[in-house]
Motif scaffolding. Structure first.
Motif, PDB file in Angstrom:
ATOM      1  N   ASP A  12       0.801  -1.227   0.000  1.00 44.56           N
ATOM      2  CA  ASP A  12       0.000   0.000   0.000  1.00 44.56           C
ATOM      3  C   ASP A  12       0.831   1.273   0.000  1.00 44.56           C
ATOM      4  O   ASP A  12       0.649   2.158   0.833  1.00 44.56           O
ATOM      5  CB  ASP A  12      -0.971  -0.015   1.193  1.00 44.56           C
ATOM      6  CG  ASP A  12      -1.944  -1.173   1.121  1.00 44.56           C
ATOM      7  OD1 ASP A  12      -2.983  -1.027   0.445  1.00 44.56           O
ATOM      8  OD2 ASP A  12      -1.659  -2.231   1.710  1.00 44.56           O
TER       9      ASP A  12
ATOM     10  N   ASP B  44      -0.801   3.347  -7.639  1.00 46.77           N
ATOM     11  CA  ASP B  44      -2.251   3.545  -7.556  1.00 46.77           C
ATOM     12  C   ASP B  44      -2.792   3.843  -8.940  1.00 46.77           C
ATOM     13  O   ASP B  44      -2.963   5.004  -9.334  1.00 46.77           O
ATOM     14  CB  ASP B  44      -2.598   4.676  -6.586  1.00 46.77           C
ATOM     15  CG  ASP B  44      -4.047   4.576  -6.118  1.00 46.77           C
ATOM     16  OD1 ASP B  44      -4.895   4.205  -6.949  1.00 46.77           O
ATOM     17  OD2 ASP B  44      -4.319   4.827  -4.938  1.00 46.77           O
TER      18      ASP B  44
ATOM     19  N   HIS C  41      -5.825  -1.890  -6.264  1.00 42.58           N
ATOM     20  CA  HIS C  41      -5.532  -0.598  -6.902  1.00 42.58           C
ATOM     21  C   HIS C  41      -4.554  -0.717  -8.073  1.00 42.58           C
ATOM     22  O   HIS C  41      -4.387   0.247  -8.820  1.00 42.58           O
ATOM     23  CB  HIS C  41      -4.992   0.395  -5.868  1.00 42.58           C
ATOM     24  CG  HIS C  41      -6.075   1.053  -5.070  1.00 42.58           C
ATOM     25  ND1 HIS C  41      -6.454   2.363  -5.250  1.00 42.58           N
ATOM     26  CD2 HIS C  41      -6.881   0.565  -4.100  1.00 42.58           C
ATOM     27  CE1 HIS C  41      -7.434   2.659  -4.404  1.00 42.58           C
ATOM     28  NE2 HIS C  41      -7.707   1.581  -3.701  1.00 42.58           N
TER      29      HIS C  41
ATOM     30  N   ASP D  53      -0.885  -2.898  -4.318  1.00 41.71           N
ATOM     31  CA  ASP D  53      -1.173  -1.462  -4.330  1.00 41.71           C
ATOM     32  C   ASP D  53       0.096  -0.611  -4.271  1.00 41.71           C
ATOM     33  O   ASP D  53       0.133   0.424  -3.600  1.00 41.71           O
ATOM     34  CB  ASP D  53      -2.119  -1.086  -3.183  1.00 41.71           C
ATOM     35  CG  ASP D  53      -3.542  -1.560  -3.421  1.00 41.71           C
ATOM     36  OD1 ASP D  53      -3.787  -2.231  -4.441  1.00 41.71           O
ATOM     37  OD2 ASP D  53      -4.419  -1.276  -2.583  1.00 41.71           O
TER      38      ASP D  53
ATOM     39  N   CYS E 264       0.897   0.134   5.988  1.00 39.74           N
ATOM     40  CA  CYS E 264       0.944   0.886   4.735  1.00 39.74           C
ATOM     41  C   CYS E 264       2.154   1.806   4.719  1.00 39.74           C
ATOM     42  O   CYS E 264       2.874   1.932   5.709  1.00 39.74           O
ATOM     43  CB  CYS E 264      -0.342   1.692   4.531  1.00 39.74           C
ATOM     44  SG  CYS E 264      -0.512   3.095   5.667  1.00 39.74           S
TER      45      CYS E 264
ATOM     46  N   HIS F 214       0.711   3.144  -2.757  1.00 37.74           N
ATOM     47  CA  HIS F 214      -0.218   4.012  -3.496  1.00 37.74           C
ATOM     48  C   HIS F 214       0.521   5.169  -4.170  1.00 37.74           C
ATOM     49  O   HIS F 214       0.130   6.332  -4.057  1.00 37.74           O
ATOM     50  CB  HIS F 214      -1.319   4.543  -2.584  1.00 37.74           C
ATOM     51  CG  HIS F 214      -2.283   3.493  -2.134  1.00 37.74           C
ATOM     52  ND1 HIS F 214      -3.392   3.137  -2.880  1.00 37.74           N
ATOM     53  CD2 HIS F 214      -2.287   2.703  -1.031  1.00 37.74           C
ATOM     54  CE1 HIS F 214      -4.053   2.175  -2.247  1.00 37.74           C
ATOM     55  NE2 HIS F 214      -3.411   1.885  -1.118  1.00 37.74           N
TER      56      HIS F 214
END
Length: 298
Positions: free
Chosen positions: A31, A72, A109, A69, A247, A33
């Protein structure tokens, strides 16, 4: 629960297998992103912190497993803008890849990564505008949905995946959720509104995902490492072996899970000021280390 159980079991049976032993060193981050350096790019504030962490892990001989992820692609449709915004990050990631120490697991994502034609078109090479030529990036890379880590001597298995499997809005209805995020929630969360379909933004949804996953662990008696909820998890005494790397977009820093010397630990990287006021990137062990075999439920 039935659908989640089916999706996780399917991911286990279709997973790539990687063996590990007491000499293995593995870092899991999820994550990130990564965005395009716009206001909605939540990774940008931790870019330097992540760079410092990855440089440390590269020098120490770790394998980097990016557990979903990373880019993103829901919010930012064009990977070329993401790569250009985070050139230093992709440079160190390429060093891991070229050394055979990088595994990319896709999440919701960046679910586009399950399409090999998409990966070949955008991730094998990138266009260097300064040189005006195509430059190799992750040529030949094959992102995967899931990974099974298997201990060479004991045969203990660990299932590794992003964690969106079985989450209705992020699995079965991911395309609808992507459109809502790209054209609505992307702009709304900049001004403080939260997307209720995201387990990272919705506490009740996060607990539901975690509950479903722990049920799968209890049924199949297997250790599991994932991300998706953005909440760090390291089992306390008596709890099932559900691990979550957290994350890389939290204001307090980035978190991850390490395995080395056949031990597992939860770590966090932060930027801190020393006694002289100099800012330094530092690694903290939050939980562990604990022997991996302690979580063998067979």
């Amino acid at each position: 629960m039935a659908y989640t159980n089916r999706r996780l079991t399917q991911a286990y049976h279709e997973a790539k297998v990687k063996y590990f032993d007491e000499n293995s060193k593995i870092i899991f981050f999820s994550d990130s992103h990564r965005g395009d350096d716009s206001l909605s790019d939540e990774f940008i504030r931790n870019q330097t912190l992540m760079l410092g962490a990855l440089q440390y892990y590269y020098k120490e001989g770790f394998t980097y497993i990016e557990n979903g992820d990373g880019d993103d692609l829901w919010e930012h449709a064009h990977f070329k803008h993401i790569r250009a915004a985070h050139t230093d990050i992709f440079t160190i990631m390429k060093k891991f890849y070229d050394a055979g120490r990088y595994i990319m697991i896709y999440g919701n994502h960046n679910i586009f990564m399950r399409n090999r034609l998409y990966v070949k078109a955008y991730y094998y090479y990138f266009h260097d505008e300064y040189k005006d030529e195509d430059v190799e990036l992750f040529k030949g890379i094959r992102p995967i949905e899931s990974l099974v880590l298997k201990q060479k001597k004991t045969g203990q298995e660990i299932l590794v995946l992003h964690g969106h499997q079985g989450d209705l809005m992020n699995d079965q209805l991911w395309f609808v959720n992507m459109l809502l995020l790209r054209y609505f929630w992307r702009f709304m969360h900049v001004v403080g509104f939260r997307n209720p379909a995201s387990p990272a933004k919705n506490q009740a949804k996060r607990h539901k995902v975690e509950k479903q996953y722990t049920k799968w662990i209890a049924k199949h008696r297997m250790m599991l490492i994932c991300g998706h909820t953005h909440r760090m998890k390291f089992p306390k005494k008596g709890q099932l072996p559900y691990f979550n790397s957290g994350c890389c977009i939290h204001t307090k820093g980035i978190s991850g899970i390490e395995i080395q010397n056949n031990e597992i630990m939860l770590v966090q990287w932060r930027v801190e000021a020393d006694d002289s006021g100099v800012l330094r990137i530092r690694r903290h062990v939050i939980r562990g280390p604990e022997p991996v075999e302690k979580f063998d439920m067979r």
